[in-house]
Design an enzyme around this catalytic site. Structure first.
Site, short mmCIF file in Angstrom:
data_model
loop_
_atom_site.label_atom_id
_atom_site.label_comp_id
_atom_site.label_asym_id
_atom_site.label_seq_id
_atom_site.Cartn_x
_atom_site.Cartn_y
_atom_site.Cartn_z
N PRO A 12 0.87 -1.06 0.00
CA PRO A 12 0.08 -0.02 -0.01
C PRO A 12 0.76 1.18 -0.04
CG PRO A 12 -0.13 -1.03 2.08
CD PRO A 12 0.78 -1.94 1.07
N GLN A 65 -6.18 -1.21 3.52
CA GLN A 65 -5.42 -0.75 4.69
C GLN A 65 -5.98 0.30 5.61
OE1 GLN A 65 -1.43 1.61 4.54
NE2 GLN A 65 -0.70 -0.60 5.46
N CYS A 95 3.51 3.49 8.99
CA CYS A 95 3.97 4.97 8.49
C CYS A 95 4.29 5.76 9.25
CB CYS A 95 2.53 5.24 7.77
SG CYS A 95 2.51 6.81 6.94
N HIS A 166 8.19 -4.10 7.60
CA HIS A 166 8.97 -3.57 7.01
C HIS A 166 10.61 -3.30 7.69
CE1 HIS A 166 9.91 0.70 4.53
NE2 HIS A 166 10.92 -0.15 4.77
N ASN A 206 8.77 -6.85 3.98
CA ASN A 206 8.70 -5.57 2.98
C ASN A 206 10.20 -4.66 3.24
OD1 ASN A 206 7.25 -2.58 3.42
ND2 ASN A 206 7.39 -3.51 1.23
N GLY A 207 10.36 -4.07 2.04
CA GLY A 207 11.49 -3.32 2.38
C GLY A 207 12.63 -3.45 1.49
N GLY A 228 7.29 -2.93 -3.12
CA GLY A 228 6.52 -1.57 -3.26
C GLY A 228 6.82 -0.85 -4.45
N ARG A 229 8.01 0.01 -4.15
CA ARG A 229 8.41 1.15 -5.13
C ARG A 229 8.61 0.37 -6.66
NH1 ARG A 229 12.61 4.60 -2.25
NH2 ARG A 229 12.42 2.67 -0.72
#
Length: 334
Positions: A12, A65, A95, A166, A206-207, A228-229
C-alpha cells in the site's frame, strides 16, 4: 471466500495505489495480493465511502489498509470493509508521516504493542476475513529485538492472520517520511529471526525487494514478500509474478499487450468523468529498454493531462512503443 495468498503482494502506497493503479496491476498478475492506500478510520466512518473505498471487482484479491488506533472504530471499519467485499483488513503500524504521528497511529503504534493487540482482537471479533498488521522493526531509539518481539507477541495472541514487517526502523524524530524509506538500514536478519521464533505465524517481508529473484530467495525463509516502489515504478516486473512465483501462465506475453487491455477500462472511466492522466500516470514505467519507451513517457506526460485527452490519446502513445517482452518476463517464459 478463500483467503488471499500472502506469498507476493504489492505494498500500500499513499497517492500511488489508488483504484486505477490497482486495476492496472491486476492486469499484470492474477495472483498478487494488492492493497489500497491507507484510509483512516475517520474517513471510513464519516467520509464518502464510495469514493474512498470503491474498487472494481476485477481487483480481487484486494486488501483494505486502515489507519487508526481506536479498537472500536477499527472494528466498525473492518465490518464495513468486509461488507463491501474486501478480502483482507490490514492495520498500518509502520507509516512515519506527520499526519499519523498527530493521530497516534501508523508507526507510533510500535510504542504501544498492547493497544495494537487490542485493535487486532476487536477487528477479528467483528469480521471473518483475515486481519493483518504492517509494522516496522522499531521506531527511534527502540531496540528492534525487543520492540518487534513485543508487537509480534501482542498481535499473535490477538489472533492476527499475518504480520508484514518493513525491515527498517522508522525515525519519527529527525527524518522525513521520504528519508524513512531509504536511510534507516534494512535488517532482513531481524525478520528471519522473528520467523524462527514464531514458526506458525505467517511473516511477510517488506522493504528493498527490487526483483523476483530476490523475492524468491526470501520466500525460501519466509511466508511472503511485499514489493513496493519497484512494483510501481517498474510495473513490467509484475508480468512475471504468476510464472516465476506461482508456476502459472502470465496474463499477457508483452507489456504492450497488457497496456492495450487497459483501454476498455480507460473508456469506461472517461465516461464517468475521470481524467485520462489519473489512469495513465500509473503506466509510465511499463516499458524498459523497449524502443519508443521514452517517447511514450514524454507523449503521455504532455498529452494525457490536456482537457479532452481520451483513449485515442493513449493509443497514440502506445503506437510509439515496440511490442516486445521484458527481460524478467522472458526468463519466466523460458
Amino acid at each position: 471466500m478463500s483467503e488471499p495468498s500472502q506469498s507476493f503482494s504489492i505494498a500500500p502506497m499513499m497517492e500511488w495505489t489508488d483504484r486505477h493503479c490497482r486495476f492496472f496491476h491486476r492486469l499484470l498478475t492474477r495472483r498478487a495480493l494488492i492493497y489500497t492506500e491507507m484510509i483512516t478510520t475517520g474517513a471510513v466512518l464519516r467520509g464518502d465511502r464510495a469514493r474512498l473505498m470503491g474498487y472494481d471487482p476485477a481487483e480481487h484479491p484486494v486488501a483494505l489498509q486502515l489507519g487508526g488506533s481506536d479498537p472500536q472504530q477499527l472494528a466498525e471499519c473492518a465490518h464495513i470493509a468486509a461488507d463491501m467485499g474486501y478480502d483482507e483488513i490490514n492495520l498500518n503500524a509502520g507509516c512515519p508521516s506527520d499526519r499519523v504521528q498527530e493521530g497516534r497511529f501508523g508507526a507510533c503504534l510500535m510504542a504501544e504493542p498492547a493497544l495494537v493487540g487490542d485493535c487486532v482482537a476487536a477487528m477479528r471479533a467483528n469480521v471473518k476475513i483475515p486481519v493483518t498488521v504492517k509494522c516496522r522493526i522499531g521506531i527511534d531509539d527502540q531496540d528492534p529485538e525487543v520492540a518487534l518481539e513485543a508487537l509480534t507477541r501482542a498481535v499473535e495472541a490477538a489472533g492476527v492472520d499475518a504480520l508484514v514487517v518493513h525491515a527498517r526502523k522508522a525515525w519519527l524524530q529527525g527524518l522525513s517520511p521520504r528519508e524513512n524509506r531509504d536511510i534507516p538500514p534494512l535488517d532482513y536478519d531481524r525478520v528471519h529471526r522473528l520467523k524462527a521464533a514464531h514458526p506458525t505465524l505467517p511473516i511477510v517481508l517488506n522493504g528493498g525487494i527490487v526483483d523476483l529473484e530476490q523475492a524468491a530467495a526470501q520466500l525460501a525463509r519466509l511466508d511472503g514478500v511485499m514489493m513496493g516502489r519497484a512494483a510501481y515504478q517498474e510495473p513490467w516486473r509484475l508480468l512475471a509474478v504468476d510464472p516465476v512465483l506461482f508456476g502459472e501462465g502470465a496474463r499477457f506475453e508483452t507489456p504492450k499487450a497488457a497496456a492495450e487491455a487497459l483501454i476498455p477500462y480507460i473508456e469506461r472511466e472517461l465516461r464517468r468523468g475521470t481524467r485520462l492522466h489519473a489512469i495513465t500516470r500509473h503506466v509510465l514505467g511499463l516499458f524498459r529498454a523497449v524502443p519508443g519507451a521514452r517517447a511514450f513517457r514524454r507523449y503521455l506526460a504532455t498529452e494525457a493531462v490536456k482537457p479532452g485527452a481520451d483513449a485515442a490519446t493513449f493509443r497514440a502513445g502506445l503506437a510509439l512503443v515496440a511490442d516486445m517482452d521484458m527481460p524478467e518476463a522472458r526468463v519466466a517464459a523460458a
